[in-house]
Write a protein that holds these residues in place. Structure first.
Motif, short mmCIF file in Angstrom:
data_model
loop_
_atom_site.label_atom_id
_atom_site.label_comp_id
_atom_site.label_asym_id
_atom_site.label_seq_id
_atom_site.Cartn_x
_atom_site.Cartn_y
_atom_site.Cartn_z
N LYS A 53 0.86 -1.18 0.00
CA LYS A 53 0.00 0.00 0.00
C LYS A 53 0.89 1.23 0.00
CE LYS A 53 -3.56 2.24 2.90
NZ LYS A 53 -4.36 2.08 4.15
N ILE A 54 0.68 2.14 -0.96
CA ILE A 54 1.51 3.33 -1.09
C ILE A 54 0.65 4.57 -0.93
CG2 ILE A 54 2.99 4.69 -2.63
CD1 ILE A 54 3.78 2.11 -4.03
N LYS A 55 1.08 5.46 -0.03
CA LYS A 55 0.45 6.77 0.11
C LYS A 55 1.11 7.73 -0.86
CE LYS A 55 -0.73 10.43 3.40
NZ LYS A 55 -0.62 10.92 4.80
N GLY A 59 -2.16 12.46 -1.15
CA GLY A 59 -2.90 11.94 -0.01
C GLY A 59 -3.72 10.71 -0.31
N ASN A 60 -3.87 10.35 -1.59
CA ASN A 60 -4.59 9.13 -1.96
C ASN A 60 -3.66 7.93 -1.87
OD1 ASN A 60 -3.24 10.40 -4.28
ND2 ASN A 60 -4.03 8.67 -5.45
N THR A 158 5.47 5.43 1.62
CA THR A 158 4.96 6.77 1.33
C THR A 158 5.83 7.41 0.26
OG1 THR A 158 4.15 7.05 3.59
CG2 THR A 158 4.47 9.05 2.28
N LEU A 159 5.19 7.93 -0.76
CA LEU A 159 5.86 8.74 -1.77
C LEU A 159 5.66 10.20 -1.38
CD1 LEU A 159 7.35 9.20 -4.42
CD2 LEU A 159 5.17 8.95 -5.62
N LEU A 160 6.72 10.84 -0.90
CA LEU A 160 6.64 12.21 -0.40
C LEU A 160 6.65 13.23 -1.53
CD1 LEU A 160 9.16 11.72 2.53
CD2 LEU A 160 6.67 11.87 2.73
#
Length: 300
Positions: A53-55, A59-60, A158-160
């Protein structure tokens, strides 16, 4: 090679998590080669569960991401790959190339993101010279286009931020019967890969080797064993004018080096009618580089 269906990601770090999500979402079959520690076992556990699961920066979330195959043995996941990518730190490049080289598909493409760490010299020595695989095309980028972290290995990341414009070069310099920039930009969309004519331009581009070194020097140049820091230090948000001046000075030095190398390369590649500025024209100022990397994300 002008058609890519299967991609193998060699490595299982922060960037590998995000590339798995991006490439899978873009419609490719993605294998993972994860030879280090217990990474393979963790990915197998993820595949048998809900996947990754990647944020995303907006924000999606992208959910239920799973590789097609995962293995700590290159022979299980490399032979059917049209493209093999190495989102790896410099110390892991040589051992990984040695592992994948015997199993590369005919006319496969092998790329390092980033490739500014001498990747092309290692790849040429092993793939071209030792294995005599002149059918292989290698490329390297001047930046890792992702700012990302995994929070639970193989399960959450998380992809910032994403750099939507980066540069790349291929080795050896040769004529291709397809548009490599268009092909790679399609694979990695929304990241656009812009072709520059020489891998040395990738290595000398003012990227992390300039940004990180200058930032750390400015932060700790006055440190002594008796000095302690009472507040948390922030790497980017605490950048000073002195840091940016150092970055600018170092970039100017890189440009001077590139200009001198140009003089030698014009003679070296004289049978290819190389234009002046083969390397130096690819070296931007640090200010311009930031605008290219982040584009509309820069609002001030």
């Amino acid at each position: 090679m002008n058609n890519i269906e299967t991609i193998c990601i060699a490595g299982g770090g922060n960037a590998a998590h995000i590339f798995l999500g991006i490439l899978s979402r873009n419609g490719f079959n993605v294998n993972l080669f994860v030879p280090f520690g217990d990474e393979c076992e963790k990915w197998v556990e993820s595949m048998n569960g809900d996947g990754l699961k990647i944020k995303m920066p907006e924000g999606n979330y992208i959910e239920n991401i799973k590789p097609v195959k995962v293995s700590k043995n290159a022979e299980d996941v490399v032979p059917d790959a049209d493209l093999v990518i190495l989102p790896l730190p410099a110390f892991a490049v040589e051992s990984t190339i040695r592992a994948i080289a015997p199993h590369l598909k005919h006319e496969a493409i092998v790329g390092a993101l980033p490739g500014n760490n001498g990747f092309h010299w290692v790849a040429q020595k092993i793939i071209f010279e030792e294995y005599q695989r002149n059918d292989i095309l290698i490329f390297g980028t001047n930046q890792l286009p992702l700012n990302c972290r995994w929070s639970e290995y193989g399960k959450e990341a998380t992809l910032l931020a994403i750099k939507k414009n980066i540069q790349f070069a291929t080795a050896p310099i040769k004529e291709l019967d397809f548009d490599i920039a268009d092909l790679l930009s399609t694979v990695f969309q929304p990241i656009k890969l812009n072709y520059i004519p020489h891998m040395i331009g990738v290595c000398l581009y003012p990227a992390n080797q300039v940004i990180h070194g200058c930032r750390l020097y400015d932060q700790f140049k006055d440190w002594t064993p008796e000095k302690s820091y009472q507040e948390k230090l922030f790497f980017y948000s605490s950048v000073t004018d002195e840091t940016t001046e150092l970055m600018d000075q170092m970039t100017q030095e890189l440009h001077l080096i590139a200009s001198e190398l140009d003089k030698h390369l014009i003679e070296y590649y004289k049978d290819k009618n190389v234009e002046p500025g083969l390397i130096s024209d690819s070296i931007h100022s640090i200010h311009e580089a930031m605008k290219i990397y982040y584009g509309d994300n820069i609002t001030d």
